[in-house]
Design an enzyme around this catalytic site. Sequence first.
Site, PDB file in Angstrom:
ATOM      1  N   TYR A  48     -28.405 -60.532  40.861  1.00 19.20           N
ATOM      2  CA  TYR A  48     -27.149 -60.741  40.134  1.00 19.20           C
ATOM      3  C   TYR A  48     -25.939 -60.795  41.075  1.00 19.20           C
ATOM      4  CZ  TYR A  48     -29.883 -59.191  36.032  1.00 19.20           C
ATOM      5  OH  TYR A  48     -30.815 -59.024  35.044  1.00 19.20           O
ATOM      6  N   HIS A 106     -38.525 -57.768  39.617  1.00 16.50           N
ATOM      7  CA  HIS A 106     -37.770 -58.630  38.700  1.00 16.50           C
ATOM      8  C   HIS A 106     -38.647 -59.711  38.062  1.00 16.50           C
ATOM      9  CE1 HIS A 106     -33.374 -60.190  38.105  1.00 16.50           C
ATOM     10  NE2 HIS A 106     -34.102 -60.365  37.024  1.00 16.50           N
TER      11      HIS A 106
END
Length: 275
Positions: A48, A106
């Site tokens: 992110y 992830h």
Amino acid sequence: MIPLARSSRIAIPKLGLGTWKLAGPEGQAAVESALALGYRHLDTADRYANEAEVGAGLAASGVARGEVFLTSKVWHDKLAPDALRRSLEGSLAKLGTDYLDLFLIHWPAPDMDLAAAVAELERAKSEGLVRRWGVSNFPLGLMRRLEEMGAEPACLQVEYHVLLSQRALLDWCRPRGIALAAYSPLGQGALASQQVLAEIGRRHGASGLQVALAWLLRQEMVVAIPKASRRETQQANLDAVPLAEKLTAEDVAAIDALPKDWRRVNPDFAPDWNS
């Protein structure tokens, strides 16, 4: 008060703040706002590129680190043990913390050495760098692989909302005490136009999006992490917590009857979801 999803593996606030795309001053302000409203669960990731802002928001909030459940993630090209460790250490440094409450893989990678990655996660746990570890975007076949190796993930994070069933994964996770964290729990806002949700909301003095969130929050061992940058939206999501207890059996049946095959997040590197 936000309830916890609690098991022998984890105790995690059922509502958190997702921070994907919340970067720069806006990202920090969103974190500060959420914590001021009473959120105690923040979800970020190396990918992110906002861990510094999340950490700054936490530091500026005045809320003690120990009161906040903090999650970050390692990207799928950094799953070799040395790379995973570097990613974790980088996340800790950017977040300004000595430990993570939860650290997730992830996305799975086709060529990953899953056993080696798990061993590194366990090493980080034994050293106190992470309290718990888990995975994200793992289909049922990979969850079974983890169990076959004797691994005990605390959480599985996947896309989950009223138009996408995750029944098979829920049926797997619940008896094992694995929390299922729903990302994109509002279909990235697209559920606002869903008429069944809007009608249920009108009966409860709520929005359709609040109904969609409440449907998730009422489920055992399910956690939701909607992204919200505006204070008003963060508060609206918080107000879905008490709404979860007010949904009637008829409301739930109407939501359950909606189509459940609408996936929003499906990049070209995604696994075979049916594997």
